[in-house]
Design a protein around this motif. Structure first.
Motif, PDB file in Angstrom:
ATOM      1  N   SER A   1       1.132  -1.058   0.404  1.00  0.00           N
ATOM      2  CA  SER A   1      -0.122   0.079  -0.054  1.00  0.00           C
ATOM      3  C   SER A   1       0.826   1.345   0.448  1.00  0.00           C
ATOM      4  O   SER A   1       0.447   2.417  -0.615  1.00  0.00           O
ATOM      5  N   ALA A   2       1.984   1.146   0.473  1.00  0.00           N
ATOM      6  CA  ALA A   2       3.040   2.045   0.808  1.00  0.00           C
ATOM      7  C   ALA A   2       3.317   2.201  -0.727  1.00  0.00           C
ATOM      8  O   ALA A   2       3.562   3.770  -0.910  1.00  0.00           O
ATOM      9  N   GLU A   3       3.567   1.970  -1.924  1.00  0.00           N
ATOM     10  CA  GLU A   3       3.839   1.372  -2.670  1.00  0.00           C
ATOM     11  C   GLU A   3       2.612   2.258  -3.339  1.00  0.00           C
ATOM     12  O   GLU A   3       3.432   3.392  -4.858  1.00  0.00           O
ATOM     13  N   ILE A   4       1.639   1.793  -3.995  1.00  0.00           N
ATOM     14  CA  ILE A   4       0.245   2.061  -4.533  1.00  0.00           C
ATOM     15  C   ILE A   4       0.407   3.874  -3.999  1.00  0.00           C
ATOM     16  O   ILE A   4       0.121   4.515  -5.167  1.00  0.00           O
ATOM     17  N   ILE A   5       0.473   4.287  -2.481  1.00  0.00           N
ATOM     18  CA  ILE A   5       0.110   5.643  -2.367  1.00  0.00           C
ATOM     19  C   ILE A   5       1.367   6.082  -3.436  1.00  0.00           C
ATOM     20  O   ILE A   5       0.688   7.753  -3.884  1.00  0.00           O
ATOM     21  N   ARG A   6       2.601   5.948  -3.411  1.00  0.00           N
ATOM     22  CA  ARG A   6       3.799   6.454  -3.727  1.00  0.00           C
ATOM     23  C   ARG A   6       3.554   7.028  -5.436  1.00  0.00           C
ATOM     24  O   ARG A   6       3.211   7.911  -5.665  1.00  0.00           O
TER      25      ARG A   6
END
Lengths: 316, 332
Positions: B102-107
């Protein structure tokens, strides 16, 4: 250690007499109705894929007595335990504790209702001290709410009361010398004691012990037996899973036998041990050591018969 | 070799704004991982949500930084809830997978070209901290002449940052000595045991996830205030892993662990970087160019850091503040 508790094992106490007296009129059949049941389970079925692990038609646990749940390995005892305490969900069935229906009640709420369990593989909180393990066991702690946690004056008093209670229990379970040690440094038997003591912090009405004697040395076993009996003396009900037949015979007032997921027999310990259905259940699984001796005798007898037969043939 | 310069810049970094940011991020991870046993590999996501919140509050909605702070905290809490609802009933490793993803999705979403109108794509957002700059009470620089110095703005960032660190440590200390903190530690040890004692494990894990995420958000605010800009590259996955390194150096489940860890981490990484860049610089470098050129030298600090982390895990896995007794019984 055993010296303190052994005398109480031998003599019958008023409570144990009362417990047995209450069960005198109960018929010795699976699913028998009890005069004052604390826990009633009906039509409990749990399937894992094609395997039916538990299929209990009806079972009642009498209040204020020690009930043993026995059966060969794989009989579904622990699964049944998990179902009753909310750690697993049955495919169908209803069960109630003190008249409260427990379907869809999560495990933590079951515990709050007064039905606290221990585990077959002891679950102590390793990196917490023994006394902290005990404190966790107390229910309704004001300091366990996030909003009041930061303000110690809100929960300090309650914490002290809980600590006094915890110390009393540690004293009783002979763990007070270990008070400040990490629970992870305790021996297997001491962990069993700690787990039982911790369960009592919640003042449960029904204590569910999953194999309390597994891996415990004989001396500690005697002391544990005394502790289980003392639970009944305090007016609590006990349901325990056990393999050790001597223990079952010694302390239980009532025995429920499971085999292949079903309750196959019920009755007082002395009667149930000689029940043909129970013997069948155990023989079928080659489990108990008593039975393996029996089998040895049977095999020996058969061999002797063959030899005798040969002899008679030779003579004729 | 100018050791004074190396020492100076190492001290400057050890207490500087960057150390503050990683310290705050690690305090959040300490609540997640150290106390509750939740493997959050997406701390950068919490930081990013907060960092962009204060930037966008000014650039898009033209309100004050304070509004951005409130929104950022709320969004971080919401992110924690969103991550927790599906995963907290599952085993710890699932949370790890979901958080890192999810951190990568947000980024990637924020960096997407379609949103560049709002978030500036890969370039990020700038020009939003005039309010913060104006509030700066310092003028001139602070430091020991000849050794190190911080600009007035750095000192201002550090003041706010270390105050936040102090406040966060106080909150963590108060929470963790309470029965509430005891339940968290018990969950880390054995969830089912805690459940059998009548505690709503799911609710506690959720609270821990939200609180740790909020500390992550504080770190995110500091990122945008310090840099006067936010961009997707500020919140890559290595940010989370640096924060974990900081936590492990200091010692997990210790209130001061992240603080000590951040100071040591940034001291070492700067000192190593300084040493290798000097050792390969000039006409007659200490390390011949045949062995290492300056470009390679700039990576040496990470190699040594990795080596150091390995040695730490082998010989002192409890970190600086950890308790050796705890470790002896860790084999469950």
């Amino acid at each position: 250690m055993p010296a303190e508790t052994e005398p109480s094992l031998a003599k019958a106490t008023p409570r144990s007499d009362a417990a047995r007296a209450a069960l005198v009129d109960v018929e010795h059949e699976p699913g028998a109705k009890k005069p004052d049941p604390i826990l009633v389970a009906h039509g409990i079925r749990r399937q894992f894929g094609g395997l039916t692990a538990v299929d209990v038609e009806h079972v009642e646990i009498q209040r204020g007595v020690i009930t043993a749940l026995i059966g060969p390995n794989g009989a579904g005892k622990t699964t049944f335990f998990n179902l009753l305490t909310g750690f697993d969900r049955p495919n169908e069935g209803t069960w109630s504790f003190k008249g409260t229906t427990l379907d869809k009640v999560p495990a933590y709420k079951v515990a709050r209702l007064g039905m606290v369990r221990t585990f077959q593989l002891t679950k102590v909180l390793s990196r917490l001290t023994v006394i902290e393990n005990m404190r966790v066991g107390a229910t309704d702690q004001r300091g366990e709410g996030l909003l009041s946690a930061m303000f110690s004056w809100l929960w300090r008093g309650q914490e002290e009361t809980n600590t006094v209670k915890a110390d009393e229990l540690l004293e009783r379970f002979l763990l007070h010398k270990k008070r400040e040690d990490f629970a992870g440094s305790l021996s297997g038997g001491q962990r069993k004691l700690l787990e039982m003591a911790r369960a009592l912090m919640a003042d449960p009405e029904l204590v569910m012990l999953d194999e309390p004697m597994a891996g415990v040395n004989p001396a500690l076993k005697q002391s544990l037996l005394g502790h289980v009996k003392s639970l009944r003396e305090e007016g609590r009900s006990v349901l325990f899973v056990e393999h050790d037949m001597d223990m079952v015979r010694d302390i239980s007032d009532w025995v429920i036998v499971m085999a292949q997921g079903k309750v196959v027999a019920e009755g007082p310990p002395d009667r149930v041990m000689s029940d043909q259905r129970v013997i069948d259940a155990y023989l079928g699984s080659h489990h108990d050591q008593d039975l393996s001796e029996d089998m040895e005798e049977t095999i020996l007898a058969e061999a002797q018969a063959e030899i005798d037969a040969e002899h008679t043939e030779e003579k004729s | 070799m100018d050791f004074v310069a190396i020492l100076g810049s190492a001290i400057q970094q050890a207490f500087g704004p960057t150390a503050v940011i990683y310290c705050l991020a690690a305090i959040g991870l300490n609540v997640h991982f150290g106390y509750t046993g939740l493997l959050n590999f997406g701390q950068a996501g919490f930081m990013m949500v907060a960092g962009y919140s204060i930037a966008c509050a000014v650039t898009i909605f033209a309100t004050s930084l304070w509004v951005g702070v409130v929104v950022g905290l709320l969004l971080a809490a919401l992110l924690a809830l969103a991550l927790g609802v599906p995963t907290l009933r599952l085993r710890a490793d699932y949370l790890a997978i979901v958080t890192i993803a999810s951190a990568e999705i947000i980024r990637q979403t924020v960096a997407a070209a379609s949103f560049s109108e709002y978030f500036g794509g890969q370039d990020g957002v700038t020009d939003f901290i005039s309010g913060f700059r104006d509030a700066n009470p310092y003028s001139g620089s602070v430091g020991i002449p000849g050794l190190f110095r911080w600009s007035a703005f750095d000192i201002w960032v550090m003041t706010v940052g270390w105050l936040l660190v102090a406040l966060s440590c106080l909150v963590v200390f108060l929470l963790m000595r309470s029965p509430w903190g005891r339940v968290l530690k018990s969950i880390r040890e054995d969830e089912n045991a805690v459940r059998s004692l009548g505690k709503n494990v799911y609710a506690y894990k959720m609270q821990a996830l939200v609180i740790g995420g909020i500390f992550g958000a504080l770190a995110g605010f500091m990122v945008s205030l310090r840099s006067a800009a936010v961009g997707p590259s500020f919140f890559a996955t290595d940010v989370t892993f640096f924060a974990y390194t900081v936590l492990l150096i200091g010692g997990a489940a210790r209130v001061m662990g992240p603080v000590v860890g951040a100071i040591i981490f940034w001291f070492l990484i700067t000192a190593l970087g300084g040493f290798f860049s000097q050792a390969t610089a000039g006409a007659d470098p200490l390390i011949p160019e045949a062995i290492m050129d300056p470009n390679q030298a700039s990576l040496m600090r990470f190699i040594f850091l990795g080596l150091g982390l390995m040695l730490l895990m082998i010989f002192r896995p409890q970190g600086i503040f950890g308790d050796r007794r705890e470790l002896a019984i860790d084999a469950r």
